[in-house]
Design a protein around this motif. Structure first.
Motif, PDB file in Angstrom:
ATOM      1  N   CYS A 131     -41.967  16.097  -9.235  1.00  0.00           N
ATOM      2  CA  CYS A 131     -43.637  16.638  -9.276  1.00  0.00           C
ATOM      3  C   CYS A 131     -43.907  16.962 -10.583  1.00  0.00           C
ATOM      4  N   ASN A 138     -47.076  18.466 -10.906  1.00  0.00           N
ATOM      5  CA  ASN A 138     -47.962  19.713 -11.021  1.00  0.00           C
ATOM      6  C   ASN A 138     -47.253  21.040 -11.458  1.00  0.00           C
ATOM      7  N   MET A 139     -47.626  21.869 -12.005  1.00  0.00           N
ATOM      8  CA  MET A 139     -47.144  22.910 -12.546  1.00  0.00           C
ATOM      9  C   MET A 139     -47.746  24.165 -11.876  1.00  0.00           C
ATOM     10  N   CYS A 140     -47.403  24.025 -10.457  1.00  0.00           N
ATOM     11  CA  CYS A 140     -48.128  25.453  -9.835  1.00  0.00           C
ATOM     12  C   CYS A 140     -47.122  26.554 -10.499  1.00  0.00           C
ATOM     13  N   PHE A 153     -45.710  29.605  -9.747  1.00  0.00           N
ATOM     14  CA  PHE A 153     -44.872  30.032  -8.898  1.00  0.00           C
ATOM     15  C   PHE A 153     -43.775  29.096  -8.637  1.00  0.00           C
ATOM     16  N   VAL A 193     -39.924  23.832  -8.596  1.00  0.00           N
ATOM     17  CA  VAL A 193     -39.668  22.234  -8.084  1.00  0.00           C
ATOM     18  C   VAL A 193     -39.630  21.392  -9.115  1.00  0.00           C
ATOM     19  N   PRO A 194     -40.757  21.477 -10.238  1.00  0.00           N
ATOM     20  CA  PRO A 194     -41.018  20.678 -11.273  1.00  0.00           C
ATOM     21  C   PRO A 194     -39.504  20.678 -12.241  1.00  0.00           C
ATOM     22  N   GLN A 218     -43.486  15.331  -2.565  1.00  0.00           N
ATOM     23  CA  GLN A 218     -44.029  16.808  -2.835  1.00  0.00           C
ATOM     24  C   GLN A 218     -45.308  16.768  -2.994  1.00  0.00           C
ATOM     25  N   GLN A 264     -51.871  27.962  -0.307  1.00  0.00           N
ATOM     26  CA  GLN A 264     -51.258  29.085  -1.181  1.00  0.00           C
ATOM     27  C   GLN A 264     -51.858  30.296  -1.215  1.00  0.00           C
TER      28      GLN A 264
HETATM   29 FE1  SF4 Z   1     -47.027  22.681  -6.959  1.00  0.00          FE
HETATM   30 FE2  SF4 Z   1     -45.680  21.529  -4.379  1.00  0.00          FE
HETATM   31 FE3  SF4 Z   1     -45.410  20.843  -7.272  1.00  0.00          FE
HETATM   32 FE4  SF4 Z   1     -44.371  23.109  -6.457  1.00  0.00          FE
HETATM   33  S1  SF4 Z   1     -43.823  21.223  -5.658  1.00  0.00           S
HETATM   34  S2  SF4 Z   1     -45.352  22.492  -8.414  1.00  0.00           S
HETATM   35  S3  SF4 Z   1     -45.900  23.927  -4.975  1.00  0.00           S
HETATM   36  S4  SF4 Z   1     -47.167  20.646  -6.076  1.00  0.00           S
END
Ligand code: SF4
Ligand code: SAH
Ligand code: F3S
Length: 472
Positions: A185, A187-189, A191, A194-195, A229, A296
């Protein structure tokens, strides 16, 4: 990605693998593998790849860890309690390891990737630590252990997709299967761990995806769920650049395999889901009318510090687009986090009002759990007291219960096409399957069986289940 942590133990995957080895008498005996999966569908899907890799090495499978030569736990790190569950489970294996010290205990997946060598230091029973991109290396890691060392591989890859490996369908009901279409993934959410545990996003070769889906269809599977993801950012190009495929185009190509093969997918990201995807869903009857669209939070300030890169208005615009293109009946589910850093009471109420607007069919709801090393853990204070998080979470759950019931009641009196997955949990006189919107439907068996499509008239419901009778 939908979390499977809520699965009961008896539903969890347990399987075995045995490798040919020679015992003291010179006779060939098979080594056996036992594997358990935690976390999201991706992890369950990865365990099928791990099993395939080890079967190639001659391993056979067992559902009894007591008789295994290798015990693997495919772990999840998404919340503190997911990790605690794994640590507790490892304790169960201690007596066996004392009795049979040669048993190899390995931890795979996201918690392995997060903790790295710390896992070996903190959990003495563990011999092997392998991250999500190192499963091809497992046979070598086991050999290192045979030579008396602990073994670890937590390298993350930019291109590993295990595209050429045919998963061994572990938990299979023979009707539905998961197919990974991408890994990692980007993205850098703030919280989210996963990244860090799954590395950079990469899309799998479209031809290997189509081949796997075609083979599932040839083997009488009736439904595939495409996994990633963030499936909407699927993008694959051939090396010469002549062929480029986005998610909508991939969906279409999978749908065209056969009208008898249902197609589902998870997870959609609100920032990336396009109208093109929605129109493709509408065009093909066998692409299911169901979207898992994690929110979220319902508050724009909170979404901003979560780094979700959309705000409340954007999210609601996507919901409106779903309703406009696919209709009121399209099933929609969410992920919501209660009590993220600095969330005020009013901001929590915005989450409840978002739910009121959307009227989700289903939801996955969590109290915020700080994960070491994530942007939120570094920059924000986990300042909402546990009891407040719990109370907010309970309010979200209670509201979702009401909405699930109300949405299910809308099905009463309608005839819906159900794909039968097996017997109902309560009685072998009843079958259980899912409708287009991913809802569980239970009805009397008559002469129907697993894998059949049955038109069912819905007569009653609970918040979790639709109950009906086949229309013959
Ligand atoms: Fe965001 Fe989902 Fe990636 Fe986690 S796995 S950073 S929640 S997009
Ligand atoms: N890729 C998916 C989510 C995968 S994780 C997506 O972006 O939607 C599944 C869910 O776990 C997330 O949607 C989020 O709701 C929840 N989650 C992730 N990190 C969390 C944390 N630190 N505390 C509580 N819930 C979390
Ligand atoms: Fe899935 Fe848990 Fe990893 S939700 S991606 S197994 S942290």
């Amino acid at each position: 990605m939908r979390s499977l942590e809520i699965l009961k133990d008896e539903d969890k995957e347990a399987l075995e693998v045995a490798r040919i080895s020679v015992d003291e008498t010179g006779k060939e005996s098979k080594k056996k593998l036992y594997i358990e999966s935690y976390g999201c569908q991706m992890n369950f899907s990865d365990s099928e790849i791990v099993t395939s890799i080890l079967q190639e090495q001659g391993y056979a499978t067992t559902s009894q860890y007591e008789e295994a030569d290798v015990i693997l736990l495919n772990t999840c790190a998404i919340r503190e309690n997911a990790e605690q569950k794994v640590r507790n489970r490892l304790k169960n294996f201690t007596p066996l390891k004392k009795k049979k010290p040669q048993v190899v205990v390995g931890v795979l997946g996201c918690m392995a990737e997060r903790l790295k060598t710390k896992f070996l230091e903190e959990e003495k029973i563990v011999d092997v630590v392998a991250g999500p991109d190192s499963y091809r290396d497992l046979p070598n890691l086991f050999s290192e252990v045979d030579e008396g060392q602990k073994a670890i591989n937590v390298f993350l890859s930019r291109d590993e997709t295990y595209a050429d490996i045919t998963p061994v369908r572990l938990n299979s009901n023979g009707v539905t299967a998961f197919v990974s279409i991408m890994r990692g993934c980007d993205n850098m959410c703030s919280f989210c761990v996963v990244p860090f545990t799954r590395g950079r996003e990469r899309s799998r070769d479209v031809h290997s995806i189509l081949k796997e889906c075609q083979e599932l269809h040839d083997n009488n599977f009736k439904e595939v769920t495409l996994l990633g993801q963030n499936v909407d950012s699927y993008k694959w190009s051939s090396e010469d650049g002549a062929e480029t495929v986005n998610f909508a185009q991939l969906l279409e190509r999978v749908a065209l395999i056969s009208p008898e093969l249902r197609v589902r997918f998870s997870t959609s990201h609100p920032k990336d889901i396009t109208d093109e995807v929605l129109h493709t869903m509408k065009k093909y009857e066998n692409i299911c009318n169901y979207i898992h669209l994690p929110a979220q939070s319902g508050n724009s300030r909170v979404l901003k510090i979560m780094n979700r890169t959309y705000d409340r208005e954007w999210y609601l615009n996507r919901i409106d687009a779903i309703r406009a293109i696919l209709g009121e009946e399209c099933g929609i589910s969410h992920d919501l986090i209660a009590g993220f850093c600095t969330e005020t009471e009013d901001e929590h109420k915005d989450t409840l009002s978002l739910m009121e607007y959307v009227k989700y069919d289903y939801g996955y709801m969590f109290a915020y759990s700080e994960r070491p090393g994530t942007p939120a853990a570094k920059k924000l204070e986990d300042d909402i007291p546990e009891d407040v998080k719990k109370r907010r979470l309970n309010e979200i759950i209670a509201l979702q219960q009401q909405h699930s019931l109300a949405r299910n009641q809308m099905s009463i009196g309608k005839v819906q096409k159900v794909l039968v997955e097996g017997f109902s949990k309560r009685s072998d006189d009843f079958l259980q399957g899912r409708n287009d919107q991913n809802k569980v439907v239970v009805f009397p068996k008559l002469n129907f069986q697993k894998g059949d499509y049955v038109n069912v008239l819905i007569k009653e419901c609970t918040a979790a289940t639709l109950i009906g009778e086949a229309v013959v």
